[in-house]
Design a protein around this motif. Structure first.
Motif, PDB file in Angstrom:
ATOM      1  N   SER A   2       0.845  -1.194   0.000  1.00  0.00           N
ATOM      2  CA  SER A   2       0.000   0.000   0.000  1.00  0.00           C
ATOM      3  C   SER A   2       0.884   1.248   0.000  1.00  0.00           C
ATOM      4  CB  SER A   2      -0.912  -0.005   1.230  1.00  0.00           C
ATOM      5  OG  SER A   2      -0.135  -0.058   2.414  1.00  0.00           O
ATOM      6  N   ASP A   3       0.316   2.361  -0.455  1.00  0.00           N
ATOM      7  CA  ASP A   3       1.052   3.618  -0.468  1.00  0.00           C
ATOM      8  C   ASP A   3       0.122   4.739  -0.020  1.00  0.00           C
ATOM      9  OD1 ASP A   3      -0.558   4.292  -2.722  1.00  0.00           O
ATOM     10  OD2 ASP A   3       0.887   3.342  -4.066  1.00  0.00           O
ATOM     11  N   TRP A   4       0.580   5.982  -0.102  1.00  0.00           N
ATOM     12  CA  TRP A   4      -0.211   7.086   0.414  1.00  0.00           C
ATOM     13  C   TRP A   4      -1.467   7.326  -0.417  1.00  0.00           C
ATOM     14  CZ3 TRP A   4      -1.257  11.491  -2.465  1.00  0.00           C
ATOM     15  CH2 TRP A   4      -0.506  11.665  -3.634  1.00  0.00           C
ATOM     16  N   ARG A   5      -1.476   6.887  -1.671  1.00  0.00           N
ATOM     17  CA  ARG A   5      -2.658   7.057  -2.509  1.00  0.00           C
ATOM     18  C   ARG A   5      -3.616   5.885  -2.388  1.00  0.00           C
ATOM     19  NH1 ARG A   5      -1.351   8.512  -8.521  1.00  0.00           N
ATOM     20  NH2 ARG A   5      -3.596   8.887  -8.462  1.00  0.00           N
ATOM     21  N   ARG A   6      -3.092   4.701  -2.144  1.00  0.00           N
ATOM     22  CA  ARG A   6      -3.914   3.490  -2.010  1.00  0.00           C
ATOM     23  C   ARG A   6      -3.570   2.846  -0.668  1.00  0.00           C
ATOM     24  NH1 ARG A   6      -1.745   3.838  -7.011  1.00  0.00           N
ATOM     25  NH2 ARG A   6      -3.190   4.068  -8.781  1.00  0.00           N
ATOM     26  N   THR A   7      -4.169   3.376   0.382  1.00  0.00           N
ATOM     27  CA  THR A   7      -3.800   2.967   1.732  1.00  0.00           C
ATOM     28  C   THR A   7      -4.230   1.547   2.059  1.00  0.00           C
ATOM     29  OG1 THR A   7      -5.833   3.986   2.583  1.00  0.00           O
ATOM     30  CG2 THR A   7      -3.836   5.344   2.569  1.00  0.00           C
ATOM     31  N   TYR A   8      -5.177   1.003   1.307  1.00  0.00           N
ATOM     32  CA  TYR A   8      -5.582  -0.383   1.502  1.00  0.00           C
ATOM     33  C   TYR A   8      -4.906  -1.329   0.511  1.00  0.00           C
ATOM     34  CZ  TYR A   8      -9.350   1.070   4.642  1.00  0.00           C
ATOM     35  OH  TYR A   8     -10.074   1.584   5.685  1.00  0.00           O
ATOM     36  N   GLY A   9      -4.000  -0.829  -0.291  1.00  0.00           N
ATOM     37  CA  GLY A   9      -3.342  -1.662  -1.276  1.00  0.00           C
ATOM     38  C   GLY A   9      -4.227  -1.904  -2.490  1.00  0.00           C
ATOM     39  N   PHE A  10      -4.049  -3.052  -3.124  1.00  0.00           N
ATOM     40  CA  PHE A  10      -4.733  -3.351  -4.386  1.00  0.00           C
ATOM     41  C   PHE A  10      -5.702  -4.527  -4.264  1.00  0.00           C
ATOM     42  CE2 PHE A  10      -1.032  -0.961  -5.526  1.00  0.00           C
ATOM     43  CZ  PHE A  10      -1.391  -0.225  -6.642  1.00  0.00           C
ATOM     44  N   ASP A  11      -6.080  -4.901  -3.059  1.00  0.00           N
ATOM     45  CA  ASP A  11      -6.966  -6.045  -2.884  1.00  0.00           C
ATOM     46  C   ASP A  11      -8.334  -5.822  -3.541  1.00  0.00           C
ATOM     47  OD1 ASP A  11      -5.123  -7.525  -1.630  1.00  0.00           O
ATOM     48  OD2 ASP A  11      -5.963  -7.374   0.379  1.00  0.00           O
ATOM     49  N   ARG A  12      -8.813  -4.590  -3.558  1.00  0.00           N
ATOM     50  CA  ARG A  12     -10.140  -4.312  -4.114  1.00  0.00           C
ATOM     51  C   ARG A  12     -10.194  -4.586  -5.616  1.00  0.00           C
ATOM     52  NH1 ARG A  12     -14.521  -1.060  -2.547  1.00  0.00           N
ATOM     53  NH2 ARG A  12     -14.084  -1.771  -0.441  1.00  0.00           N
ATOM     54  N   PHE A  13      -9.031  -4.679  -6.271  1.00  0.00           N
ATOM     55  CA  PHE A  13      -9.017  -4.958  -7.707  1.00  0.00           C
ATOM     56  C   PHE A  13      -9.737  -6.259  -8.021  1.00  0.00           C
ATOM     57  CE2 PHE A  13      -7.090  -7.115 -11.333  1.00  0.00           C
ATOM     58  CZ  PHE A  13      -7.267  -6.176 -12.332  1.00  0.00           C
TER      59      PHE A  13
ATOM     60  N   HIS B 125     -20.257   1.566  11.819  1.00  0.00           N
ATOM     61  CA  HIS B 125     -20.208   1.475  10.359  1.00  0.00           C
ATOM     62  C   HIS B 125     -19.277   0.320   9.984  1.00  0.00           C
ATOM     63  CE1 HIS B 125     -22.231   5.365   9.924  1.00  0.00           C
ATOM     64  NE2 HIS B 125     -21.455   5.776  10.924  1.00  0.00           N
ATOM     65  N   ALA B 126     -19.706  -0.478   9.025  1.00  0.00           N
ATOM     66  CA  ALA B 126     -18.897  -1.630   8.610  1.00  0.00           C
ATOM     67  C   ALA B 126     -18.932  -1.765   7.097  1.00  0.00           C
ATOM     68  CB  ALA B 126     -19.405  -2.904   9.275  1.00  0.00           C
ATOM     69  N   TRP B 127     -17.817  -2.191   6.518  1.00  0.00           N
ATOM     70  CA  TRP B 127     -17.714  -2.407   5.082  1.00  0.00           C
ATOM     71  C   TRP B 127     -16.597  -3.416   4.838  1.00  0.00           C
ATOM     72  CZ3 TRP B 127     -15.576   1.345   7.909  1.00  0.00           C
ATOM     73  CH2 TRP B 127     -14.246   1.689   7.680  1.00  0.00           C
ATOM     74  N   SER B 128     -16.303  -3.711   3.583  1.00  0.00           N
ATOM     75  CA  SER B 128     -15.263  -4.688   3.270  1.00  0.00           C
ATOM     76  C   SER B 128     -14.383  -4.171   2.145  1.00  0.00           C
ATOM     77  CB  SER B 128     -15.872  -6.029   2.831  1.00  0.00           C
ATOM     78  OG  SER B 128     -16.682  -6.572   3.844  1.00  0.00           O
ATOM     79  N   ILE B 129     -13.085  -4.406   2.252  1.00  0.00           N
ATOM     80  CA  ILE B 129     -12.189  -4.174   1.121  1.00  0.00           C
ATOM     81  C   ILE B 129     -12.346  -5.318   0.136  1.00  0.00           C
ATOM     82  CG2 ILE B 129      -9.789  -3.846   0.415  1.00  0.00           C
ATOM     83  CD1 ILE B 129     -11.023  -1.567   2.051  1.00  0.00           C
ATOM     84  N   THR B 130     -12.311  -6.531   0.648  1.00  0.00           N
ATOM     85  CA  THR B 130     -12.685  -7.733  -0.099  1.00  0.00           C
ATOM     86  C   THR B 130     -13.576  -8.544   0.830  1.00  0.00           C
ATOM     87  OG1 THR B 130     -10.837  -9.082   0.690  1.00  0.00           O
ATOM     88  CG2 THR B 130     -10.456  -7.738  -1.280  1.00  0.00           C
TER      89      THR B 130
END
Length: 321
Positions: A81-92, A248-253
């Protein structure tokens, strides 16, 4: 008032590098097998005149796309992950699943349309060629499924790919059955009829994929997560929690649920132990390993009034700027 932040593991965090590489390699092998035979099945369907083969090839196309996207998800998950994508790329992987599901609807619609056209104007179908192509497809799907099942374990990405291949096995069986009926009876309508059954199988998978991936993309609550039940459970099970709200709850994947909430302290309890206990309870009871918990003082306390005045003062200062 304080806030705590906890990072949960990614889908593959518990697996060794060797296990992750084995899964990635298995998905790549299955993609090559499926994609390679897909072209042979398209050619066989066009030459033999079999819609069932073309329908199965369409299903194999979606399987090939899903396997490639699964492989890309493994590759992208390596990137930090980086400053622009703090959750990484898992949502892809979720976005790819949604696109794949929508494409399944389009392919199924084409198969049904073509099937009705064939029933109205039946054409010649070369049952012998259709039989050999269907047998080849069945063999490829069995091999792909075996490769994936060896490394499936608890990985959702590989499990989804294996389910796609398992669905394609049914398409190959349908094409095989249609070829046998044509060879022994000459009744060609069986070809478009079974192709419609394959299309219905595709639609069932498509609806499941679109519904689940769309729910995640819309930041819906994780499966089985009810904020009312969570609030009641925290009050009953965690000493020092007088009230839990703003949940509040949600999922990255599907395997990376997140939550934010506020808890009100009961008198005589310190915030840090309660915050840690709330996070532990969320992970143990609701499988939420990534939570932000804000703790506020007991109701009616002078500290609570101080926090309230301080917050309103900050708000007024910002508005005045």
């Amino acid at each position: 008032m304080g806030a705590g932040h906890s990072h949960g593991p990614k889908i593959d965090a518990g697996a060794s590098p060797e296990a992750r590489q084995a899964r990635e390699r298995a998905v790549a092998i299955a993609a090559v097998l499926t994609g390679g035979f897909m072209f042979a099945e398209v050619a066989g369907g066009l030459v033999s005149g079999s819609l069932a083969l073309l329908a199965d090839a369409g299903h194999m196309l979606t399987d090939f796309a899903s396997l490639v996207l699964a492989w890309l998800a493994f590759r992208l998950a390596r990137r930090p992950s980086d400053w622009r994508r703090t959750y990484g790329f898992d949502r892809f992987s979720v976005l790819a699943a949604f696109v794949n599901g929508v494409s399944l609807f389009a392919i199924a619609a084409w198969i049904v349309f073509e099937a009705f056209h064939r029933l109205g104007e039946p054409g010649e179908v070369l049952g012998g060629l259709m039989l050999w192509v269907a047998l080849g497809g069945l063999a490829v799907n069995l091999l792909s499924f075996w490769v994936l099942s060896r490394v499936e374990e608890d990985d959702l990405n590989v499990r989804a790919a294996a389910l796609h291949v398992a669905g394609d096995l049914l398409g190959s069986v349908a094409a095989l059955g249609a070829s046998l009926v044509i060879i022994f009876t000459g009744w060609t309508p069986i070809d478009p009829i079974l192709s419609v059954l394959v299309a219905l199988l595709i639609l069932r998978s498509a609806w499941s994929v679109v519904r689940e991936s769309g729910h995640i993309l819309l930041e819906g609550a994780p499966a089985g997560f009810d904020g009312r039940a969570v609030a009641a459970d925290l009050v009953a099970a965690v000493p020092g929690v007088a009230q839990a709200d703003h949940i509040h709850a949600w999922s990255i994947t599907e395997a990376r649920p997140m939550a934010t909430l506020e808890v009100e302290l009961a008198p005589g309890h310190a915030p840090d132990p309660v915050r840690r206990a709330v996070k532990a309870r969320l992970a143990e009871r609701f499988d939420v390993g990534h939570a932000t918990v804000e703790v506020r003082p007991p109701a009616g306390s002078g500290e609570e009034q101080h926090e309230h005045d301080h917050a309103h003062g900050d708000h007024a200062e910002v508005l005045g700027q």
